[in-house]
Design a protein around this motif. Structure first.
Motif, short mmCIF file in Angstrom:
data_model
loop_
_atom_site.label_atom_id
_atom_site.label_comp_id
_atom_site.label_asym_id
_atom_site.label_seq_id
_atom_site.Cartn_x
_atom_site.Cartn_y
_atom_site.Cartn_z
N THR A 151 0.86 -1.18 0.00
CA THR A 151 0.00 0.00 0.00
C THR A 151 0.89 1.23 0.00
OG1 THR A 151 -0.08 0.04 2.42
CG2 THR A 151 -1.85 -1.17 1.29
N ASN A 152 0.31 2.33 -0.40
CA ASN A 152 1.07 3.59 -0.39
C ASN A 152 1.37 3.99 1.04
OD1 ASN A 152 0.94 3.75 -3.15
ND2 ASN A 152 -0.91 5.00 -3.15
N LEU A 153 2.49 4.63 1.22
CA LEU A 153 2.89 5.14 2.53
C LEU A 153 2.26 6.51 2.71
CD1 LEU A 153 4.75 4.56 4.98
CD2 LEU A 153 6.56 5.73 3.74
N SER A 154 1.38 6.63 3.70
CA SER A 154 0.69 7.91 3.91
C SER A 154 1.63 8.90 4.59
CB SER A 154 -0.56 7.70 4.77
OG SER A 154 -0.18 7.44 6.11
N ASP A 155 1.26 10.17 4.51
CA ASP A 155 2.04 11.21 5.18
C ASP A 155 2.05 10.99 6.68
OD1 ASP A 155 2.72 12.44 2.78
OD2 ASP A 155 1.05 13.86 2.88
N ASP A 156 0.93 10.52 7.24
CA ASP A 156 0.87 10.24 8.68
C ASP A 156 1.81 9.11 9.07
OD1 ASP A 156 -0.97 12.26 9.18
OD2 ASP A 156 -2.71 10.92 9.07
N GLU A 157 1.86 8.06 8.26
CA GLU A 157 2.79 6.95 8.53
C GLU A 157 4.23 7.43 8.45
OE1 GLU A 157 0.67 2.92 6.95
OE2 GLU A 157 1.08 4.48 5.44
N LEU A 158 4.52 8.26 7.49
CA LEU A 158 5.86 8.81 7.33
C LEU A 158 6.24 9.66 8.54
CD1 LEU A 158 8.07 8.61 5.20
CD2 LEU A 158 7.14 10.66 4.14
N LYS A 159 5.30 10.44 9.04
CA LYS A 159 5.55 11.25 10.24
C LYS A 159 5.82 10.37 11.45
CE LYS A 159 2.82 15.22 8.79
NZ LYS A 159 1.57 15.96 8.99
N LEU A 160 5.07 9.28 11.60
CA LEU A 160 5.29 8.37 12.73
C LEU A 160 6.67 7.72 12.66
CD1 LEU A 160 1.79 6.64 13.00
CD2 LEU A 160 2.81 8.26 14.62
N ILE A 161 7.07 7.32 11.47
CA ILE A 161 8.41 6.73 11.30
C ILE A 161 9.47 7.76 11.67
CG2 ILE A 161 10.06 5.85 9.59
CD1 ILE A 161 7.57 4.67 8.09
N GLN A 162 9.30 8.99 11.20
CA GLN A 162 10.26 10.04 11.51
C GLN A 162 10.30 10.32 13.01
OE1 GLN A 162 9.59 13.82 9.57
NE2 GLN A 162 11.59 14.58 10.19
N MET A 163 9.15 10.35 13.68
CA MET A 163 9.11 10.60 15.13
C MET A 163 9.84 9.50 15.89
SD MET A 163 5.31 12.33 15.77
CE MET A 163 4.92 11.02 16.86
N ARG A 164 9.64 8.23 15.49
CA ARG A 164 10.35 7.14 16.16
C ARG A 164 11.86 7.30 16.00
NH1 ARG A 164 5.82 3.99 14.32
NH2 ARG A 164 6.93 3.41 12.42
N CYS A 165 12.27 7.67 14.81
CA CYS A 165 13.69 7.86 14.53
C CYS A 165 14.26 9.01 15.36
CB CYS A 165 13.89 8.10 13.03
SG CYS A 165 15.61 8.08 12.54
N GLU A 166 13.54 10.11 15.42
CA GLU A 166 14.01 11.28 16.16
C GLU A 166 14.08 11.03 17.66
OE1 GLU A 166 11.35 14.35 14.83
OE2 GLU A 166 12.49 14.68 12.98
N LYS A 167 13.24 10.12 18.19
CA LYS A 167 13.25 9.80 19.62
C LYS A 167 14.39 8.83 19.98
CE LYS A 167 8.38 10.58 20.56
NZ LYS A 167 7.11 9.98 20.99
N ALA A 168 14.94 8.16 19.00
CA ALA A 168 16.03 7.22 19.26
C ALA A 168 17.28 7.99 19.66
CB ALA A 168 16.30 6.37 18.02
N THR A 169 18.21 7.30 20.26
CA THR A 169 19.49 7.89 20.65
C THR A 169 20.15 8.56 19.45
OG1 THR A 169 19.76 6.19 22.34
CG2 THR A 169 21.74 7.37 21.66
N THR A 170 20.74 9.71 19.69
CA THR A 170 21.39 10.48 18.63
C THR A 170 22.44 9.65 17.91
OG1 THR A 170 21.05 12.48 19.91
CG2 THR A 170 22.68 12.60 18.18
N GLY A 171 22.51 9.84 16.61
CA GLY A 171 23.50 9.15 15.79
C GLY A 171 24.77 9.94 15.68
N PRO A 172 25.69 9.48 14.93
CA PRO A 172 25.60 8.24 14.15
C PRO A 172 25.69 7.01 15.05
CG PRO A 172 27.82 9.11 13.98
CD PRO A 172 27.02 10.12 14.77
#
Length: 93
Positions: free
Chosen positions: A5-26
């Motif tokens: 299925t297409n990736l919705s903007d809301d799904e993309l935002k949730l993925i980005q939020m999970r990534c941003e909450k993770a420990t800082t990279g690299p």
């Protein structure tokens, strides 16, 4: 076979939020025998000036650890590329 299925903007935002909450990279995968000669395999977080806690995995294969470590850098790149392509598609229709 799983239906795509297409990736919705809301799904993309949730993925980005999970990534941003993770420990800082690299995040960098360190393997005993490849990157150092004693201790265990681990993922180093942060950089040399702002180092975070190391991540140690239990039961993960080397491929799993490499994937997890690279995901911290890969996911933001993929999000940016998806957004770029969505804008390109929207502007061409």
């Amino acid at each position: 076979m799983q239906q795509t299925t297409n990736l919705s903007d809301d799904e993309l935002k949730l993925i980005q939020m999970r990534c941003e909450k993770a420990t800082t990279g690299p995040w960098i995968s360190y393997l005993e025998g490849r990157d150092h000669n004693s201790g265990s395999n681990f993922i180093m977080t942060g950089d040399k000036n702002n180092r975070g806690e190391d991540i140690e995995l239990i039961g993960a294969t080397i491929a799993d650890q490499e994937f997890i470590a690279h995901a911290r850098q890969d996911i933001p790149k993929l999000i940016n590329e998806i957004r770029r392509l969505k804008k390109l598609i929207a502007s061409s229709t």
